[in-house]
Scaffold this motif. Structure first.
Motif, PDB file in Angstrom:
ATOM      1  N   PRO A 189       0.821  -1.223   0.000  1.00 17.47           N
ATOM      2  CA  PRO A 189       0.000   0.000   0.000  1.00 17.47           C
ATOM      3  C   PRO A 189       0.853   1.270   0.000  1.00 17.47           C
ATOM      4  CG  PRO A 189      -0.806  -1.555   1.644  1.00 17.47           C
ATOM      5  CD  PRO A 189       0.521  -2.057   1.185  1.00 17.47           C
ATOM      6  N   MET A 190       1.968   1.251   0.758  1.00 16.90           N
ATOM      7  CA  MET A 190       2.836   2.427   0.822  1.00 16.90           C
ATOM      8  C   MET A 190       3.497   2.686  -0.532  1.00 16.90           C
ATOM      9  SD  MET A 190       2.405   3.392   3.931  1.00 16.90           S
ATOM     10  CE  MET A 190       0.782   2.631   3.940  1.00 16.90           C
ATOM     11  N   VAL A 191       3.881   1.606  -1.209  1.00 16.83           N
ATOM     12  CA  VAL A 191       4.502   1.743  -2.528  1.00 16.83           C
ATOM     13  C   VAL A 191       3.524   2.377  -3.512  1.00 16.83           C
ATOM     14  CG1 VAL A 191       5.333   0.412  -4.504  1.00 16.83           C
ATOM     15  CG2 VAL A 191       6.180  -0.108  -2.219  1.00 16.83           C
ATOM     16  N   VAL A 192       2.274   1.924  -3.476  1.00 14.04           N
ATOM     17  CA  VAL A 192       1.246   2.504  -4.349  1.00 14.04           C
ATOM     18  C   VAL A 192       1.054   3.982  -4.029  1.00 14.04           C
ATOM     19  CG1 VAL A 192      -1.205   2.445  -4.961  1.00 14.04           C
ATOM     20  CG2 VAL A 192       0.072   0.306  -4.717  1.00 14.04           C
ATOM     21  N   LEU A 193       1.009   4.312  -2.737  1.00 12.19           N
ATOM     22  CA  LEU A 193       0.846   5.712  -2.343  1.00 12.19           C
ATOM     23  C   LEU A 193       2.030   6.556  -2.802  1.00 12.19           C
ATOM     24  CD1 LEU A 193      -0.641   5.424   1.268  1.00 12.19           C
ATOM     25  CD2 LEU A 193      -1.821   6.163  -0.805  1.00 12.19           C
ATOM     26  N   SER A 194       3.233   5.997  -2.776  1.00 15.60           N
ATOM     27  CA  SER A 194       4.389   6.769  -3.232  1.00 15.60           C
ATOM     28  C   SER A 194       4.238   7.137  -4.701  1.00 15.60           C
ATOM     29  CB  SER A 194       5.690   5.993  -3.005  1.00 15.60           C
ATOM     30  OG  SER A 194       5.894   4.986  -3.977  1.00 15.60           O
ATOM     31  N   GLY A 195       3.714   6.199  -5.491  1.00 19.77           N
ATOM     32  CA  GLY A 195       3.462   6.491  -6.904  1.00 19.77           C
ATOM     33  C   GLY A 195       2.415   7.565  -7.094  1.00 19.77           C
ATOM     34  N   GLN A 196       1.355   7.506  -6.296  1.00 16.95           N
ATOM     35  CA  GLN A 196       0.307   8.512  -6.363  1.00 16.95           C
ATOM     36  C   GLN A 196       0.838   9.884  -5.935  1.00 16.95           C
ATOM     37  OE1 GLN A 196      -3.430   7.783  -7.130  1.00 16.95           O
ATOM     38  NE2 GLN A 196      -1.916   6.604  -8.271  1.00 16.95           N
ATOM     39  N   ASN A 197       1.636   9.884  -4.875  1.00 13.44           N
ATOM     40  CA  ASN A 197       2.180  11.148  -4.374  1.00 13.44           C
ATOM     41  C   ASN A 197       3.063  11.835  -5.415  1.00 13.44           C
ATOM     42  OD1 ASN A 197       0.898  10.570  -1.962  1.00 13.44           O
ATOM     43  ND2 ASN A 197       2.749   9.889  -0.904  1.00 13.44           N
ATOM     44  N   VAL A 198       3.928  11.049  -6.069  1.00 14.58           N
ATOM     45  CA  VAL A 198       4.816  11.622  -7.088  1.00 14.58           C
ATOM     46  C   VAL A 198       4.012  12.140  -8.271  1.00 14.58           C
ATOM     47  CG1 VAL A 198       6.561  11.018  -8.814  1.00 14.58           C
ATOM     48  CG2 VAL A 198       6.872  10.349  -6.436  1.00 14.58           C
ATOM     49  N   ALA A 199       3.023  11.358  -8.702  1.00 11.74           N
ATOM     50  CA  ALA A 199       2.180  11.811  -9.812  1.00 11.74           C
ATOM     51  C   ALA A 199       1.497  13.120  -9.471  1.00 11.74           C
ATOM     52  CB  ALA A 199       1.143  10.735 -10.151  1.00 11.74           C
ATOM     53  N   ASN A 200       0.967  13.226  -8.263  1.00 18.90           N
ATOM     54  CA  ASN A 200       0.283  14.454  -7.850  1.00 18.90           C
ATOM     55  C   ASN A 200       1.243  15.627  -7.748  1.00 18.90           C
ATOM     56  OD1 ASN A 200      -2.315  13.379  -7.735  1.00 18.90           O
ATOM     57  ND2 ASN A 200      -2.032  12.617  -5.648  1.00 18.90           N
ATOM     58  N   GLN A 201       2.486  15.361  -7.348  1.00 21.80           N
ATOM     59  CA  GLN A 201       3.459  16.449  -7.294  1.00 21.80           C
ATOM     60  C   GLN A 201       3.766  16.965  -8.700  1.00 21.80           C
ATOM     61  OE1 GLN A 201       7.317  15.551  -5.587  1.00 21.80           O
ATOM     62  NE2 GLN A 201       7.663  17.684  -5.104  1.00 21.80           N
ATOM     63  N   ILE A 202       3.943  16.066  -9.643  1.00 20.32           N
ATOM     64  CA  ILE A 202       4.209  16.470 -11.023  1.00 20.32           C
ATOM     65  C   ILE A 202       3.031  17.252 -11.595  1.00 20.32           C
ATOM     66  CG2 ILE A 202       4.506  15.567 -13.374  1.00 20.32           C
ATOM     67  CD1 ILE A 202       6.180  13.308 -12.129  1.00 20.32           C
ATOM     68  N   LEU A 203       1.827  16.844 -11.214  1.00 21.58           N
ATOM     69  CA  LEU A 203       0.623  17.495 -11.713  1.00 21.58           C
ATOM     70  C   LEU A 203       0.282  18.787 -10.964  1.00 21.58           C
ATOM     71  CD1 LEU A 203      -1.572  14.300 -12.146  1.00 21.58           C
ATOM     72  CD2 LEU A 203      -0.632  15.698 -14.000  1.00 21.58           C
ATOM     73  N   GLY A 204       1.076  19.087  -9.927  1.00 16.50           N
ATOM     74  CA  GLY A 204       0.824  20.307  -9.163  1.00 16.50           C
ATOM     75  C   GLY A 204      -0.234  20.146  -8.099  1.00 16.50           C
ATOM     76  N   LYS A 205      -0.504  18.891  -7.719  1.00 12.20           N
ATOM     77  CA  LYS A 205      -1.510  18.642  -6.664  1.00 12.20           C
ATOM     78  C   LYS A 205      -0.826  18.151  -5.394  1.00 12.20           C
ATOM     79  CE  LYS A 205      -5.047  17.286 -10.041  1.00 12.20           C
ATOM     80  NZ  LYS A 205      -5.992  16.217 -10.432  1.00 12.20           N
ATOM     81  N   ILE A 206       0.082  18.946  -4.903  1.00 15.92           N
ATOM     82  CA  ILE A 206       0.885  18.538  -3.755  1.00 15.92           C
ATOM     83  C   ILE A 206       0.113  18.780  -2.463  1.00 15.92           C
ATOM     84  CG2 ILE A 206       3.114  18.787  -2.610  1.00 15.92           C
ATOM     85  CD1 ILE A 206       4.096  20.160  -5.202  1.00 15.92           C
ATOM     86  N   VAL A 207       0.205  17.811  -1.527  1.00 13.54           N
ATOM     87  CA  VAL A 207      -0.407  17.967  -0.220  1.00 13.54           C
ATOM     88  C   VAL A 207       0.501  18.825   0.650  1.00 13.54           C
ATOM     89  CG1 VAL A 207      -1.178  16.786   1.874  1.00 13.54           C
ATOM     90  CG2 VAL A 207      -1.607  15.761  -0.370  1.00 13.54           C
ATOM     91  N   HIS A 208      -0.011  19.921   1.161  1.00 13.48           N
ATOM     92  CA  HIS A 208       0.769  20.806   2.020  1.00 13.48           C
ATOM     93  C   HIS A 208       0.263  20.704   3.459  1.00 13.48           C
ATOM     94  CE1 HIS A 208       2.964  22.899  -1.151  1.00 13.48           C
ATOM     95  NE2 HIS A 208       1.838  22.911  -1.846  1.00 13.48           N
ATOM     96  N   ILE A 209       1.174  20.555   4.386  1.00 16.59           N
ATOM     97  CA  ILE A 209       0.834  20.565   5.798  1.00 16.59           C
ATOM     98  C   ILE A 209       1.534  21.775   6.429  1.00 16.59           C
ATOM     99  CG2 ILE A 209       0.924  19.290   7.968  1.00 16.59           C
ATOM    100  CD1 ILE A 209      -0.797  17.912   5.935  1.00 16.59           C
ATOM    101  N   GLU A 210       0.771  22.702   6.904  1.00 13.12           N
ATOM    102  CA  GLU A 210       1.383  23.909   7.492  1.00 13.12           C
ATOM    103  C   GLU A 210       1.764  23.668   8.946  1.00 13.12           C
ATOM    104  OE1 GLU A 210       2.185  26.287   5.648  1.00 13.12           O
ATOM    105  OE2 GLU A 210       1.118  25.563   3.882  1.00 13.12           O
TER     106      GLU A 210
END
Length: 489
Positions: A468-489
């Motif tokens: 599951p973590m590996v799949v999430l890493s792929g999703q996270n990278v894709a979202n970063q490239i697409l400009g949909k980065i999760v920001h935690i302030e």
């Protein structure tokens, strides 16, 4: 926009689905003849084996990728929940079964551990808290540099997930029976590490198995990789097997493309390396442009444990064998000390995954036993595979599990074969270990600090090992490239 993904494991496939869904021109190159990485199907003599992973949690993570790809996850991934999922067996004959049935668990614990019986409810609440904190603040983020850790909210949340306590010490707060402690401590091996060093944060794995549940996909867990491939291709991604990338091409400090083994050059705006970056980066990049992942830096990482695997097809179905069955060693601390020293354990803990117990069609002629013991990362081991295999069979026979006399088909794979087949650094199953806090919480970043346009996904980077973590890493990278980065302030 063009993206090239190097490696067709679950992380790379996950990335390809999301990028292609959003209009990116995606090409993925996999050196092996199958997609899925370690999620490799082995079909021989009427037996089907899932090389890995055998235990599936967080099914919604996989469903979401398939759903993103425009497919019906319930149709593509028929998950079955295993309510009574793991038989933990000990050398003195004690058995302790894991289940999501809370009453069943408490009934067992009441006989074995009065302290644990009184504290079991609070234990379940605490491991659930650990998971939800990690999920909210950590799992869906990418990390591109040290500044990404500078956040008051993130810092506060990290202090709340018991980072300074070992997994073993955490479990001892709730239980005293040595068998129950050993069964729970095995969760550290899900991230390839020792329970006596792994931060208690990873006790959240117990939440996934005891509160949420363990799952299996009818037809074999490798159906997950098949569904990801189908989803990626439906969105227009071009996926290639038997296509080894030999070099990432850079111009200045920018990744501009890749060179294939046949000499072909492919250009792209973004390059994503899906694989064990500790091994992939030195193979794909010259030393000059990667000061943050120099050979010296890579050599400083402590690799996770590897595995010695036997795939045994039996001529019968053993009635006392469970889908997930673990025979524990007498001395767990000794076992991990031996592994840390680079030695095979004299008396290893033995895991047997037999999916035919849930899905008899996979091997109608007899049980399909996937046997795994912890092994050290590659070093100077001199043990012969045949000798260690016989040691394992002997220990199983002594415990009343007579596999050896029923073997019709068998094949073995050790750390060196795992290193060669899957590009795993020193044969490590999960990249860097979690035996210290730095490696547990600050894994190699998802974006190269040296080369613009170069990204990493998979178990060796954030958020860590496990499918599951590996799949999430792929999703996270894709979202970063697409400009949909999760920001935690």
């Amino acid at each position: 926009m063009k993206a090239i993904i190097i490696g067709g494991g679950l992380g790379g496939l996950s990335t390809s689905v999301t990028l292609a869904k959003h209009g990116v021109d995606v090409k993925l190159y996999e050196k092996n003849d199958h997609f899925g990485g370690k999620m490799m199907p082995v079909d021989v003599d009427g037996y089907h084996f899932d090389f890995g992973p055998n235990t599936i949690t967080m099914p919604e993570v996989f469903k979401e990728v398939v759903r993103t790809g425009g497919l019906d996850p319930d149709q593509e991934l028929p998950f079955t929940k295993l309510d009574y999922h793991t038989r933990n067996q000990f050398k003195d004959g004690t058995v302790f079964d894991f289940s999501t049935d809370k009453a069943f668990m408490k009934e067992q614990i009441s006989r074995l551990d009065p302290k644990g019986y009184k504290k079991f409810d609070s234990f379940l609440q605490e491991i659930e808290r650990l998971f939800h904190l990690s999920e909210k603040y950590f799992l869906h983020r990418t990390f591109s540099g040290w500044r990404d850790y500078i956040s008051p909210t993130l810092t506060k949340s990290m202090t709340q997930v018991r980072p300074f306590q070992s997994m073993d010490r955490f479990f001892k707060q709730y239980f005293s029976n040595p068998h129950i402690l050993q069964a729970f401590n095995r969760y550290s091996t899900y991230v390839g590490s020792s329970p006596y060093k792994t931060p208690a944060t990873f006790a959240m794995i117990a939440h996934l198995e005891l509160n949420d549940g363990v799952y299996y996909v009818r037809g074999g867990n490798t159906k997950i990789a098949e569904a990801f491939v189908k989803a990626a291709e439906k969105q227009g991604a071009a996926l290639h097997t038997n296509a080894r990338v030999t070099r990432v091409i850079t111009r200045g400090k920018k990744a501009t493309g890749v060179e294939l083994e046949n000499g072909e050059i492919e250009e792209a705006d973004h390059i994503i390396v899906n694989g064990d970056l500790l091994k992939a980066v030195p193979e794909l990049l010259a030393t000059e442009p990667r000061s943050h992942l120099s050979n010296e830096k890579i050599a400083s990482f402590d690799p996770s444990i590897s595995a010695f695997v036997i795939m045994a097809g039996l001529d019968t179905m053993l009635k006392d064998l469970h889908h997930h069955h673990v025979l524990f060693s007498k001395d767990y601390q000794k076992e991990f000390k031996e592994l840390k020293a680079g030695h095979y354990a004299e008396e290893p803990t033995i895991y047997i995954g037999t999916s035919s117990k849930t899905d008899p069609k996979l091997s109608p002629g007899g049980d399909n036993c996937f046997i795994l013991v912890n092994a050290p990362a590659t070093g100077n081991q001199t043990i012969k595979a045949e000798d260690y295999k016989e040691l394992i069979y002997h220990q199983l026979a002594e415990a009343g599990i007579p596999l050896r006399e029923h073997v019709h088909f068998e094949d073995t794979m050790g750390p060196r074969e795992i290193e060669d087949k899957f590009g795993a650094y020193k044969g490590a199953l999960y990249g860097p270990s979690s035996n210290n806090r730095m490696q547990a919480f600050m894994r190699p970043f998802n974006k190269s600090q040296d080369i613009d346009g170069l990204y990493f996904c998979g178990g060796s980077t954030h958020p860590g090992g496990g499918s599951p973590m590996v799949v999430l890493s792929g999703q996270n990278v894709a979202n970063q490239i697409l400009g949909k980065i999760v920001h935690i302030e």
